[in-house]
Design a protein around this motif. Structure first.
Motif, PDB file in Angstrom:
ATOM      1  N   GLY A  39       0.784  -1.236   0.000  1.00  0.00           N
ATOM      2  CA  GLY A  39       0.000   0.000   0.000  1.00  0.00           C
ATOM      3  C   GLY A  39       0.809   1.277   0.000  1.00  0.00           C
ATOM      4  O   GLY A  39       0.428   2.260  -0.632  1.00  0.00           O
ATOM      5  N   ASP A  46       2.589  -5.751   2.441  1.00  0.00           N
ATOM      6  CA  ASP A  46       1.713  -5.333   3.538  1.00  0.00           C
ATOM      7  C   ASP A  46       1.648  -6.377   4.642  1.00  0.00           C
ATOM      8  O   ASP A  46       1.520  -6.042   5.826  1.00  0.00           O
ATOM      9  CB  ASP A  46       0.299  -5.067   3.008  1.00  0.00           C
ATOM     10  CG  ASP A  46       0.219  -3.755   2.228  1.00  0.00           C
ATOM     11  OD1 ASP A  46       1.203  -2.987   2.255  1.00  0.00           O
ATOM     12  OD2 ASP A  46      -0.832  -3.510   1.600  1.00  0.00           O
ATOM     13  N   ARG A  52       1.753  -0.107   7.313  1.00  0.00           N
ATOM     14  CA  ARG A  52       1.326  -0.277   5.921  1.00  0.00           C
ATOM     15  C   ARG A  52       1.145   1.043   5.179  1.00  0.00           C
ATOM     16  O   ARG A  52       1.374   1.116   3.975  1.00  0.00           O
ATOM     17  CB  ARG A  52       0.010  -1.065   5.869  1.00  0.00           C
ATOM     18  CG  ARG A  52       0.123  -2.495   6.348  1.00  0.00           C
ATOM     19  CD  ARG A  52      -1.020  -3.346   5.822  1.00  0.00           C
ATOM     20  NE  ARG A  52      -2.330  -2.854   6.186  1.00  0.00           N
ATOM     21  CZ  ARG A  52      -2.998  -3.234   7.274  1.00  0.00           C
ATOM     22  NH1 ARG A  52      -2.434  -4.083   8.120  1.00  0.00           N
ATOM     23  NH2 ARG A  52      -4.201  -2.764   7.526  1.00  0.00           N
ATOM     24  N   ASP A  53       0.689   2.095   5.907  1.00  0.00           N
ATOM     25  CA  ASP A  53       0.456   3.364   5.206  1.00  0.00           C
ATOM     26  C   ASP A  53       1.631   4.331   5.331  1.00  0.00           C
ATOM     27  O   ASP A  53       1.577   5.459   4.840  1.00  0.00           O
ATOM     28  CB  ASP A  53      -0.834   4.031   5.692  1.00  0.00           C
ATOM     29  CG  ASP A  53      -0.855   4.241   7.198  1.00  0.00           C
ATOM     30  OD1 ASP A  53       0.196   4.074   7.851  1.00  0.00           O
ATOM     31  OD2 ASP A  53      -1.930   4.577   7.733  1.00  0.00           O
ATOM     32  N   ASP A  66      -4.439   1.903   6.985  1.00  0.00           N
ATOM     33  CA  ASP A  66      -4.302   2.005   5.534  1.00  0.00           C
ATOM     34  C   ASP A  66      -4.533   3.425   5.022  1.00  0.00           C
ATOM     35  O   ASP A  66      -4.674   3.639   3.819  1.00  0.00           O
ATOM     36  CB  ASP A  66      -5.286   1.039   4.848  1.00  0.00           C
ATOM     37  CG  ASP A  66      -4.956  -0.412   5.161  1.00  0.00           C
ATOM     38  OD1 ASP A  66      -3.791  -0.807   4.956  1.00  0.00           O
ATOM     39  OD2 ASP A  66      -5.853  -1.141   5.628  1.00  0.00           O
TER      40      ASP A  66
END
Length: 211
Positions: A39, A46, A52-53, A66
Motif C-alpha cells: 500500500g 503489507d 502499511r500506510d 491504511d
C-alpha cells in the motif's frame, strides 16, 4: 485468466493478482506468489509491513492503518481525531474545551455544563455573576455604611496610643480594612497622616524622657 477484468491479463506467479501495475488489484510482487500488496510502495509487502500506510504510526497503534492522513481515534467512533470535532466523545466540541481549558482528548475532563431556565441557557460564569454578585454587593454596601465609624475608632485608638508598637498594630488593622474595602482610599490616606503625626509625637515624648 482475467475474463472479468480487462485491466489485467498476466499473472506470472499465479497468485490471482495481475502483473499490470496500473490495473485493478495489481501485484506489487509479480514473482512471489506469497505477497502482492504494498500500500505505501516501500517495497515491503503489507503482510510483513508493520506500518502499511507509512505514516509513522505502527499498524497496531494506528486506528487507520491504511490511511496515511489519519492515525488516531480517541473516542472510537471511527472518525479520525484529525477531522473529529469532538475527539473524546464527551458531548463538548474540541474548540469549546480548549476555550474552557479542559482536555479535548479526555472524556472525564470537560467544561461544567450550564443550566437552562425558561428556554434561556446560563453558563457557569453567568451563574457565578448571578449568585456571587449578591453577596459582594451586600459586602460593599456594609463597608460603605460603616466606613465613617470605623475610621473614627482608628483615629481615637491612635490618639490614645502610647508606643510605636501599639501604633503599628493599629496601622496593620486599618491597612487590612483598606484592602477589604471597609474604608476608602482617601480615608486610608488620612489615617496614614494621623499615624505619622502620632508617631512623631511619641518619638518626641520618648526623647524628652531620655533627656
Amino acid at each position: 485468466m482475467f475474463l472479468q477484468d480487462i485491466t489485467q491479463c498476466e499473472d506470472a506467479d499465479g497468485d490471482g493478482h495481475g502483473d499490470n501495475p496500473l490495473g485493478n488489484s495489481a501485484d506489487h510482487f509479480p514473482d512471489d506468489p506469497l505477497y502482492w500488496a504494498d500500500g505505501d510502495g516501500d517495497g515491503i509487502p503489507d503482510e510483513l509491513d508493520d506500518d502499511r500506510d507509512n505514516d509513522g504510526f505502527i499498524d497496531s497503534e494506528d486506528a487507520f492503518p491504511d490511511n496515511p492522513l489519519w492515525s488516531t481515534d480517541t473516542d472510537g467512533d471511527t472518525i479520525a481525531d484529525q477531522v473529529d470535532t469532538d475527539d473524546d466523545g464527551d458531548g463538548f466540541s474540541d474548540s469549546d474545551e480548549l476555550a474552557a481549558g479542559t482536555d479535548p482528548l479526555d472524556s472525564g475532563s470537560h467544561p461544567i455544563a450550564g443550566v437552562t431556565v425558561f428556554g434561556i441557557e446560563f453558563g457557569v460564569w453567568d451563574l457565578v455573576g448571578i449568585f456571587g454578585g449578591g453577596p459582594i454587593a451586600l459586602w460593599l454596601a456594609f463597608g460603605l455604611a460603616t466606613r465613617s465609624g470605623r475610621v473614627r475608632r482608628y483615629v481615637e485608638e491612635m490618639e490614645d496610643s502610647q508606643s510605636q508598637l501599639e501604633l503599628e498594630g493599629i496601622a496593620q488593622r486599618y491597612e487590612k480594612s483598606l484592602m477589604l474595602r471597609l474604608i476608602g482610599p482617601h480615608q486610608g490616606i488620612r489615617l496614614e497622616r494621623i499615624r505619622a503625626e502620632r508617631d512623631d509625637a511619641i518619638e518626641q515624648a520618648e526623647q524628652m524622657l531620655d533627656d
